[in-house]
Design a protein around this motif. Structure first.
Motif, mmCIF file in Angstrom:
data_model
loop_
_atom_site.group_PDB
_atom_site.id
_atom_site.type_symbol
_atom_site.label_atom_id
_atom_site.label_comp_id
_atom_site.label_asym_id
_atom_site.label_seq_id
_atom_site.Cartn_x
_atom_site.Cartn_y
_atom_site.Cartn_z
ATOM 1 N N MET A 40 -6.023 3.451 43.096
ATOM 2 C CA MET A 40 -6.170 4.088 41.786
ATOM 3 C C MET A 40 -4.843 4.166 41.047
ATOM 4 O O MET A 40 -4.805 4.107 39.815
ATOM 5 C CB MET A 40 -6.786 5.477 41.934
ATOM 6 C CG MET A 40 -8.229 5.450 42.382
ATOM 7 S SD MET A 40 -9.299 4.473 41.309
ATOM 8 C CE MET A 40 -9.560 5.632 39.993
ATOM 9 N N PHE A 41 -3.750 4.275 41.771
ATOM 10 C CA PHE A 41 -2.438 4.264 41.132
ATOM 11 C C PHE A 41 -2.189 2.900 40.497
ATOM 12 O O PHE A 41 -1.729 2.807 39.354
ATOM 13 C CB PHE A 41 -1.359 4.610 42.151
ATOM 14 C CG PHE A 41 0.031 4.684 41.584
ATOM 15 C CD1 PHE A 41 0.286 5.378 40.410
ATOM 16 C CD2 PHE A 41 1.094 4.079 42.231
ATOM 17 C CE1 PHE A 41 1.576 5.459 39.893
ATOM 18 C CE2 PHE A 41 2.378 4.162 41.724
ATOM 19 C CZ PHE A 41 2.616 4.843 40.558
ATOM 20 N N GLY A 42 -2.529 1.839 41.222
ATOM 21 C CA GLY A 42 -2.402 0.493 40.657
ATOM 22 C C GLY A 42 -3.290 0.305 39.442
ATOM 23 O O GLY A 42 -2.885 -0.298 38.441
ATOM 24 N N ALA A 43 -4.508 0.826 39.509
ATOM 25 C CA ALA A 43 -5.421 0.724 38.360
ATOM 26 C C ALA A 43 -4.867 1.467 37.158
ATOM 27 O O ALA A 43 -4.979 0.994 36.018
ATOM 28 C CB ALA A 43 -6.795 1.285 38.737
ATOM 29 N N SER A 44 -4.238 2.619 37.385
ATOM 30 C CA SER A 44 -3.677 3.369 36.255
ATOM 31 C C SER A 44 -2.499 2.631 35.633
ATOM 32 O O SER A 44 -2.319 2.664 34.413
ATOM 33 C CB SER A 44 -3.251 4.774 36.690
ATOM 34 O OG SER A 44 -2.080 4.747 37.464
ATOM 35 N N ILE A 45 -1.716 1.938 36.439
ATOM 36 C CA ILE A 45 -0.587 1.166 35.908
ATOM 37 C C ILE A 45 -1.095 0.026 35.039
ATOM 38 O O ILE A 45 -0.592 -0.210 33.932
ATOM 39 C CB ILE A 45 0.300 0.633 37.055
ATOM 40 C CG1 ILE A 45 1.016 1.794 37.730
ATOM 41 C CG2 ILE A 45 1.306 -0.382 36.539
ATOM 42 C CD1 ILE A 45 1.733 1.418 39.006
ATOM 43 N N VAL A 46 -2.102 -0.691 35.502
ATOM 44 C CA VAL A 46 -2.652 -1.814 34.737
ATOM 45 C C VAL A 46 -3.318 -1.320 33.455
ATOM 46 O O VAL A 46 -3.099 -1.868 32.372
ATOM 47 C CB VAL A 46 -3.641 -2.624 35.609
ATOM 48 C CG1 VAL A 46 -4.367 -3.656 34.786
ATOM 49 C CG2 VAL A 46 -2.909 -3.278 36.771
ATOM 50 N N ALA A 47 -4.134 -0.275 33.562
ATOM 51 C CA ALA A 47 -4.813 0.257 32.379
ATOM 52 C C ALA A 47 -3.814 0.821 31.380
ATOM 53 O O ALA A 47 -3.967 0.647 30.167
ATOM 54 C CB ALA A 47 -5.823 1.332 32.786
ATOM 55 N N SER A 48 -2.771 1.467 31.870
ATOM 56 C CA SER A 48 -1.736 1.996 30.983
ATOM 57 C C SER A 48 -1.026 0.866 30.245
ATOM 58 O O SER A 48 -0.758 0.971 29.047
ATOM 59 C CB SER A 48 -0.726 2.812 31.792
ATOM 60 O OG SER A 48 0.353 3.215 30.997
ATOM 61 N N GLY A 49 -0.730 -0.216 30.944
ATOM 62 C CA GLY A 49 -0.101 -1.363 30.299
ATOM 63 C C GLY A 49 -0.989 -1.974 29.233
ATOM 64 O O GLY A 49 -0.517 -2.356 28.157
ATOM 65 N N ALA A 50 -2.287 -2.051 29.516
ATOM 66 C CA ALA A 50 -3.220 -2.586 28.515
ATOM 67 C C ALA A 50 -3.285 -1.681 27.294
ATOM 68 O O ALA A 50 -3.305 -2.149 26.153
ATOM 69 C CB ALA A 50 -4.605 -2.738 29.140
ATOM 70 N N MET A 51 -3.311 -0.380 27.536
ATOM 71 C CA MET A 51 -3.373 0.566 26.415
ATOM 72 C C MET A 51 -2.099 0.522 25.580
ATOM 73 O O MET A 51 -2.152 0.529 24.349
ATOM 74 C CB MET A 51 -3.608 1.986 26.939
ATOM 75 C CG MET A 51 -5.006 2.209 27.491
ATOM 76 S SD MET A 51 -5.189 3.765 28.378
ATOM 77 C CE MET A 51 -4.792 4.958 27.122
ATOM 78 N N GLN A 52 -0.949 0.463 26.241
ATOM 79 C CA GLN A 52 0.306 0.403 25.500
ATOM 80 C C GLN A 52 0.434 -0.913 24.754
ATOM 81 O O GLN A 52 0.944 -0.941 23.636
ATOM 82 C CB GLN A 52 1.486 0.607 26.445
ATOM 83 C CG GLN A 52 1.566 2.029 26.948
ATOM 84 C CD GLN A 52 2.729 2.243 27.890
ATOM 85 O OE1 GLN A 52 3.772 1.630 27.746
ATOM 86 N NE2 GLN A 52 2.537 3.122 28.866
ATOM 87 N N GLY A 53 -0.032 -1.995 25.365
ATOM 88 C CA GLY A 53 -0.013 -3.283 24.686
ATOM 89 C C GLY A 53 -0.886 -3.299 23.454
ATOM 90 O O GLY A 53 -0.603 -3.996 22.480
ATOM 91 N N ALA A 54 -1.941 -2.506 23.474
ATOM 92 C CA ALA A 54 -2.824 -2.407 22.318
ATOM 93 C C ALA A 54 -2.298 -1.416 21.292
ATOM 94 O O ALA A 54 -2.887 -1.247 20.235
ATOM 95 C CB ALA A 54 -4.223 -1.991 22.768
ATOM 96 N N GLY A 55 -1.192 -0.759 21.611
ATOM 97 C CA GLY A 55 -0.601 0.174 20.674
ATOM 98 C C GLY A 55 -1.031 1.613 20.876
ATOM 99 O O GLY A 55 -0.727 2.465 20.048
ATOM 100 N N ASP A 56 -1.719 1.906 21.951
ATOM 101 C CA ASP A 56 -2.201 3.262 22.198
ATOM 102 C C ASP A 56 -1.254 4.000 23.143
ATOM 103 O O ASP A 56 -1.650 4.476 24.203
ATOM 104 C CB ASP A 56 -3.620 3.215 22.771
ATOM 105 C CG ASP A 56 -4.257 4.591 22.844
ATOM 106 O OD1 ASP A 56 -3.713 5.533 22.244
ATOM 107 O OD2 ASP A 56 -5.296 4.708 23.509
ATOM 108 N N SER A 57 0.013 4.094 22.774
ATOM 109 C CA SER A 57 0.975 4.766 23.637
ATOM 110 C C SER A 57 0.767 6.278 23.632
ATOM 111 O O SER A 57 1.080 6.950 24.614
ATOM 112 C CB SER A 57 2.401 4.416 23.222
ATOM 113 O OG SER A 57 2.609 4.760 21.870
#
Length: 163
Positions: A40-57
Motif C-alpha cells: 500500500m505504501f508503493g501504491a500511495s507513491i504511484v498514485a501520488s505521482g499520478a496526481m501531482q503529474g496531473a496538477g493535483d498537488s
C-alpha cells in the motif's frame, strides 16, 4: 516483493547492522510489521505521482497531512505507552495502509481527469519546456538577455521550432 523480502530476511537484514541478539530480534519484529505496509505504501507513491503529474498537488498535500498527522501520530501516541517501539511501528504500518487506500480511492474517483480538464489543455502543453533561445519582444530593445546596446541578429543561432 519488497514486503516478502522484508518478512523473510528481517533477521539477516538486522544482523548487518548489529551483533546484539536483542536488537536483532526487536528489529526483525518491526521490519516484519513494516512488511505488511509495503504494497500500500508503493501504491500511495504511484498514485501520488499520478496526481501531482496531473496538477493535483493540493489533494496530495491534504491526504498526506491527514494520514500522517491525523492517523500516524495519533495512533503512535496511543499505542507507544502500551506496546513501545512495536506500537509506533504498528501505527506507521496502519497509517501507510490507510494512506495507500486514500490515494487509490482518489485516483479511481476520476477527480484527476476533472482537474486536468479545468483549463481544457492537454497535459503536454501544461508541462512543455520553455524555449531555449530568447524570443522576440523581450525587454525594451527586443534582445534580452543580451546587452541592450548590441543589435539583435534575429536569424543567427535560431533553432528550428522555436519562434
Amino acid at each position: 516483493l519488497s514486503g516478502v523480502g522484508l518478512w523473510l530476511f528481517a533477521p539477516a537484514l538486522m544482523g548487518i547492522f548489529t551483533a546484539d541478539a536483542a536488537v536483532i530480534a526487536l528489529g526483525a519484529q518491526v521490519l516484519r510489521i513494516e512488511a505488511f505496509a509495503e504494497p500500500m505504501f508503493g501504491a500511495s507513491i504511484v498514485a501520488s505521482g499520478a496526481m501531482q503529474g496531473a496538477g493535483d498537488s493540493t489533494g496530495c498535500f491534504l491526504l498526506n497531512l491527514f494520514s500522517m498527522w491525523g492517523v500516524r501520530l495519533t495512533l503512535a501516541f496511543l499505542l507507544a505507552p502500551r506496546l513501545g517501539l512495536v506500537g509506533v511501528w504498528a501505527a506507521m504500518c496502519i497509517e501507510l495502509c490507510i494512506r495507500g487506500a486514500l490515494f487509490l480511492i482518489r485516483l479511481a474517483s476520476g477527480s484527476i481527469k476533472e482537474h486536468c480538464n479545468k483549463k481544457n489543455k492537454p497535459l503536454r502543453h501544461r508541462f512543455a519546456m520553455p524555449p531555449l533561445l530568447p524570443r522576440r519582444g523581450l525587454g525594451k530593445t527586443g534582445n534580452f538577455p543580451f546587452s541592450p546596446e548590441a543589435p539583435l541578429d534575429r536569424g543567427a543561432g535560431k533553432a528550428k521550432g522555436f519562434d
